[in-house]
Design a protein around this motif. Sequence first.
Motif, short mmCIF file in Angstrom:
data_model
loop_
_atom_site.label_atom_id
_atom_site.label_comp_id
_atom_site.label_asym_id
_atom_site.label_seq_id
_atom_site.Cartn_x
_atom_site.Cartn_y
_atom_site.Cartn_z
N UNK A 272 7.92 -3.52 -4.30
CA UNK A 272 7.95 -4.98 -4.31
C UNK A 272 7.55 -5.54 -2.94
N UNK A 273 6.36 -6.11 -2.86
CA UNK A 273 5.84 -6.67 -1.62
C UNK A 273 6.14 -8.16 -1.53
N UNK A 274 6.26 -8.63 -0.33
CA UNK A 274 6.45 -10.06 -0.07
C UNK A 274 5.07 -10.73 -0.05
N UNK A 275 4.39 -10.67 -1.20
CA UNK A 275 3.00 -11.12 -1.31
C UNK A 275 2.83 -12.02 -2.53
N UNK A 276 3.76 -12.93 -2.76
CA UNK A 276 3.68 -13.82 -3.92
C UNK A 276 2.34 -14.54 -3.95
N UNK A 277 1.69 -14.52 -5.13
CA UNK A 277 0.41 -15.20 -5.29
C UNK A 277 -0.78 -14.44 -4.75
N UNK A 278 -0.57 -13.26 -4.21
CA UNK A 278 -1.67 -12.51 -3.61
C UNK A 278 -2.62 -11.93 -4.65
N UNK A 279 -3.85 -11.69 -4.23
CA UNK A 279 -4.84 -11.03 -5.08
C UNK A 279 -4.57 -9.53 -5.07
N UNK A 280 -4.66 -8.90 -6.23
CA UNK A 280 -4.44 -7.45 -6.35
C UNK A 280 -5.78 -6.79 -6.65
N UNK A 281 -6.18 -5.86 -5.77
CA UNK A 281 -7.42 -5.12 -5.90
C UNK A 281 -7.10 -3.62 -5.93
N UNK A 282 -7.96 -2.83 -6.57
CA UNK A 282 -7.93 -1.38 -6.39
C UNK A 282 -9.36 -0.88 -6.43
N UNK A 283 -9.58 0.29 -5.84
CA UNK A 283 -10.94 0.81 -5.76
C UNK A 283 -11.27 1.64 -6.99
N UNK A 284 -12.53 1.55 -7.41
CA UNK A 284 -13.05 2.35 -8.52
C UNK A 284 -14.31 3.04 -8.03
N UNK A 285 -14.90 3.89 -8.87
CA UNK A 285 -16.14 4.54 -8.48
C UNK A 285 -17.28 3.55 -8.34
N UNK A 286 -17.10 2.34 -8.87
CA UNK A 286 -18.15 1.32 -8.79
C UNK A 286 -17.85 0.25 -7.74
#
Length: 358
Positions: A132-146
């Motif tokens: 649980x991060x103190x990042x309310x409203x933050x954008x969530x990204x993750x890396x893919x092969x593309x």
Amino acid sequence: LENARYRLTVRPQRGAVVSWFDKELNRELADPADEWGFGQLLYASGGEGTRLVSNQADLPERDPAVSGSFRLHQAELRRGVHGSAVVMRGDVPFGTAAIEWRLPAGASGPEVQYRCVKAETTAKEAVYVAFPLNQAGGQVWSDSQAGWVRWDRDQLPGACKEWLPLQTAVLSRREDGDVLIASPDIPLFCVGTVVQGRWPKEKDLTGGRLFSYLMNNYWHTNYKASQGGEIAFRYRLTSGSALTFQEAYRFGWQSRIGLYAHRISYQDFRHVQAPYADIGGGTLAAVESEDERIVASTIKRAEWAEGFIIRLQDTSGEGGEARIAIPGRRIAAAWSQDLLERDGPALEPEQDGSLRVR
């Protein structure tokens, strides 16, 4: 635990971190109000005969029972010139766990490693680690092969919402700071809640409430009915005022596959020839680009012809030009290729034997 950049507060009786403070950003990165501790192991049980195990409209909805209990057996504090660490050993709902939080000296971010011994059961279950991060409203990204995927915006209609993939890391972005969680061993995560079997068409995939999705036995395909034995996995964390995708890419891959040196064919009883005689080592290939944004993800022999395949990835998403050089060799001819290694247009090497590619 404290170094030049971070202060980490661990509560051994809970088996989790209760505060992760960034001195440079001057703010708390872990959410102190969340019901789960930061890095807490969670066990979800139940779900037989519900929509958790099948997307059928005639099945009832029922949330799994989630427990984060931890019964401490032993806690040990270690301090040294390379940093400090807390090791906790205790009982968790599915067996036993040894959890080690490390904070290296200097300004490096925290690292955590888990070694669990899990009892086998065929009853429906899942295991998570809460972040649980103190990042309310933050954008969530993750890396893919593309490239990097922003999950509240980039998904195709009808795509899965309750669990999401990563190659190396999850990035939470906000105006007042970014947080990166590298997950070299576990390839799935959840946003907001653990998997509840709702199969939603829409779901809020923003914020900082993240769960690493270790395992489950909900479905009768691709999964073993009972999962037990010793399980080891780890995470590395960092933060910054504005982490670039290039920085996140490097951090994630360095966490997954660290650099190592290995001398080949160097033996005292035989005459050593070049290039092995060079104690400084050598370079197989050089890939250069602005900001080092373009990397070689693979160098391999071609499948259908003489020569080699070099796969390039733009880690920034902004495009650019890469220069490829093979020290001691000239690139005589080159072609663009598709993923099946079928020839596309020819590429013209430079006069010095290097190659420039957009």
